[in-house]
Design an enzyme around this catalytic site. Structure first.
Site, short mmCIF file in Angstrom:
data_model
loop_
_atom_site.label_atom_id
_atom_site.label_comp_id
_atom_site.label_asym_id
_atom_site.label_seq_id
_atom_site.Cartn_x
_atom_site.Cartn_y
_atom_site.Cartn_z
N HIS A 202 0.89 -1.10 -0.01
CA HIS A 202 -0.05 -0.09 -0.23
C HIS A 202 0.86 1.32 -0.05
CE1 HIS A 202 -3.18 -2.60 1.90
NE2 HIS A 202 -3.37 -2.65 0.50
N LEU A 204 1.19 5.76 -0.97
CA LEU A 204 0.35 7.17 -1.40
C LEU A 204 1.51 7.71 -2.15
CD1 LEU A 204 -1.13 9.79 -0.94
CD2 LEU A 204 -0.24 10.17 1.00
N HIS A 233 -3.49 3.95 -2.72
CA HIS A 233 -3.54 2.42 -3.07
C HIS A 233 -3.71 1.97 -1.33
CE1 HIS A 233 -1.69 -1.78 -4.12
NE2 HIS A 233 -2.96 -1.89 -3.98
N PRO A 374 -1.37 1.04 -10.83
CA PRO A 374 -0.18 1.58 -10.26
C PRO A 374 1.11 0.78 -10.83
CG PRO A 374 -1.51 0.16 -8.70
CD PRO A 374 -2.20 0.16 -10.07
N SER A 376 5.42 -0.38 -9.83
CA SER A 376 5.99 -0.68 -8.59
C SER A 376 6.69 0.53 -8.10
CB SER A 376 6.99 -1.87 -8.64
OG SER A 376 7.75 -1.34 -9.71
N HIS A 400 -4.10 -5.36 -12.92
CA HIS A 400 -4.29 -4.32 -11.68
C HIS A 400 -3.03 -3.82 -11.25
CE1 HIS A 400 -2.45 -7.20 -8.90
NE2 HIS A 400 -2.96 -6.68 -7.94
N GLY A 403 2.82 -6.68 -10.82
CA GLY A 403 2.81 -8.08 -10.58
C GLY A 403 4.02 -8.53 -10.02
N LYS A 476 5.56 4.98 1.52
CA LYS A 476 5.34 3.58 1.45
C LYS A 476 4.77 2.94 2.67
CE LYS A 476 6.66 -0.73 1.11
NZ LYS A 476 5.70 -1.07 2.00
#
Lengths: 477, 135
Positions: A202, A204, A233, A374, A376, A400, A403, A476
């Site tokens: 997750h 921002l 996220h 999003p 990485s 999404h 991965g 993060k």
């Protein structure tokens, strides 16, 4: 490519019936040749396992960010008939309605004179990491209302603008939510956490639009070159995790009660309209609404910081869109020429509804819904648009995210978080986290390149690129 | 250490070994908290947990899920566990210290304990379990 898999096109592959015993339909996944080396046998097995569930329609599907999960693979999509099909928490996951949203600002990169100060202020304002608690104090009644009303609850309580709800998938409120099906334990976990980012993947992120691929769609979405945006996220926190845990236990018994054979206990399920299936769906929808409130409250915090630091109005930071990654929905789709209501599960996949549909906000209806992908940490994110092809091929679904290709623990040992932080800083990207260890687990090398994943869905026509966003600073979780 | 991490791309998969099932469950709990908090020291806080399930796999999942719940709502980081299993029920005492953001940073939040790939098997004279945690 793995043995036993049939090539359909350059980016589409079939897992034939018989790959695992009991498959009712084939599996289909989308992947390019150059990403095929990232494919795990375990993920394909999970894709095939989903095809054994009763009432599964047409295919068990997976997007190019496919990787091994539990129950469904990550990137998995499956639709079930209402009358003969099932609903399964294995197709949603523990983090119910983990999702992502994008808000724009009237600022450009040149306006951010001191990005460090901005990131630090956002970090101080948004509760982040394991154990972080919200500044909101919710009563039991508040929590009931929040789970029933979703994003409207947040807007009514001063955490947003009326237009925000229109720009969320499901308008930020699944109407089937049944707070009564959410246990006391889930409520205890949820009360202190509404408006917290959480941890893991997750984040921002402050981003700048650095490429426009589709000017007409970009304009409709309110996106311009060089514009500063903010991506959020996160999901339903402990409340969603507990809803999954509680109902998985009930559905384990229900699976036996209804005589359903499953190849993996995490695929525990019940008929869509059974008491157990309805109870799970109602609780899951309540948790999904909680997640929309969570992202809305964080949005409010972000807007407040930007307004204070840059003297811009709250209203100048509209929500482009908010999409769910882990959810089951009742949706209408055309199946063999007939309109059918289906129970569509997306686990690590995004709805990508195409043009003309009433579910797409009026302002975007001629374009297709915005799909937010999003990247990485430290890599580009994308806004795409949904397509008619996705409606025809994947029940209106696409990828999404990037991965994973490396375990979190391996990533932690591969490169120290401090080195990653310093390397990204050299590229002009500020990373702020509660600790360097949590930076290491989300290292850019631990993921497939988002560019390649997005290119597969573009080539397959499941969604089309509108803009690319480059990170400026990331918090993060 | 009687647990080790196994390769898994997205989540955390561990293998736990112990001489009996009581210790196996205690070690599984210790593995879970070491994923979450990295530093888990002995502490004065004690919590009693009782769980009854349909079978041993469910018992392990229900036990770990209960600890996740207690840890989160009581804000306790557990580090040691005494487990007594009778049939498919257990009682356990978990010990730990108060959650302290400054000390317990850097771990991974465990969202759930999965049935996928869960095994509990005899391992020579002892027992072995493989568990997948969603993080």
């Amino acid at each position: 490519m793995l043995e036993g898999i049939t090539k359909i096109s350059e980016v589409e592959w079939e897992v034939p019936v018989g790959y695992v015993p009991g498959m009712r339909v084939p599996g289909r996944f989308f992947l390019s040749e150059d990403l095929s080396e990232t494919l795990e046998g375990g993920a394909v097995q999970q894709l095939a396992n989903v095809a054994t569930l009763p009432g599964v329609v047409r295919y068990s599907l997976a997007m190019p960010d496919i990787h091994s999960g539990y129950g469904f693979p990550i990137g998995g999509v499956a639709a079930f008939e209402e009358d003969t099909g099932v609903v399964s928490p294995g197709g949603v996951g523990y983090d119910i309605n983990c999702g992502v949203r994008l808000i724009t600002t009237p600022l450009t990169i040149a306006d951010i004179k001191n990005p460090r100060a901005l990131i630090e202020e956002l970090f101080r304002t948004v509760p982040t990491g394991v154990g972080a608690e919200s500044t909101m104090r919710l009563s039991e009644a508040d929590l009931d209302d929040l789970m029933a009303d979703g994003v409207d609850w947040a807007i009514d309580h001063g955490f947003g603008m009326a237009a925000d709800a229109e720009h969320c998938e499901e308008k930020g409120q699944m109407q089937q939510a049944d707070p009564a099906a959410v246990s006391k334990k889930a409520r205890q976990r949820g009360r202190p956490q509404a408006g917290t980012l959480g941890s893991g993947n997750h984040f921002l992120e402050v981003q700048a639009v650095d490429a426009i691929f589709d000017p007409e769609a970009a304009k409709a979405f309110g996106l311009e070159a060089g514009q500063i945006c903010c991506m959020i996220h996160c999901g339903s926190r402990g409340l969603g995790h507990q809803v999954c845990t509680d109902h998985l236990r009930v559905l384990e018994s229900a699976t036996r009660k209804y005589g359903i054979e499953i190849p993996d206990r995490q695929l525990a399920c019940a008929p869509v309209h059974s008491p157990e299936g309805e109870a799970y769906f109602g609780a899951m929808a309540a948790a999904a609404n909680y997640a929309w409130v969570n992202r809305q409250v964080i949005t409010h915090q972000v807007r407040t910081v930007f307004a204070r630091l840059f003297g811009i109005a709250y209203e100048e930071m509209p929500l482009v869109y908010d999409v769910a990654h882990n959810v089951a929905k009742r949706e209408e789709h055309d199946v063999d020429g007939k309109r059918q209501t289906l129970c569509v599960h997306r686990k690590g996949a995004t709805r990508a509804f195409g043009p003309g549909l009433t579910e797409v906000p009026q302002a975007y209806r001629s374009i297709g819904q915005p799909v937010i992908i999003p990247g990485s940490m430290g890599s580009s994110s994308y806004v795409l648009r949904g397509t008619a092809t996705a409606m025809a091929r994947t029940f209106g679904s696409t990828c999404h995210g990037a991965g994973r290709v490396m375990s979190r623990t391996k990533a932690k040992h591969a490169t120290p978080g401090r080195e990653i932080r310093e390397e990204l800083l050299k590229q002009g990207i500020i990373v702020r986290a509660t600790s360097d260890a949590s930076i290491a687990e989300e290292a850019p090398d631990a993921y497939k390149e988002s560019d390649k994943v997005v290119d597969v869905v573009r080539r397959a026509g499941l969604s089309l690129p509108v803009v690319r966003l480059h990170p400026v600073g990331v918090i993060k979780g | 250490m009687s647990f080790e991490e196994l390769p898994h791309q997205a989540d955390v998969r561990v293998r736990v070994r112990a001489e009996d099932c009581n210790v196996l469950f205690a070690e599984a709990a210790r593995a879970m908290f070491s994923i979450m908090y990295v530093t888990c020291d002995e502490g004065e806080i004690e919590r009693r947990v009782s769980v009854t399930s349909d079978d041993m796999q469910s018992l392990l999942i229900d036990f770990l899920s209960e600890l996740l719940f207690v840890s989160e709502v009581d804000r306790v980081v557990f580090s040691s566990f005494d487990v007594v299993i009778t049939g498919t029920s257990l009682t356990a005492t978990a010990r730990g210290e108060p959650f302290n953001p400054a000390k317990h940073l850097g771990g991974m939040e465990v969202k759930g304990v999965s049935y996928s790939g869960l095994t509990i098997t005899r391992d020579g004279e002892g027992f072995c379990s493989e568990i997948l945690f969603d993080v």
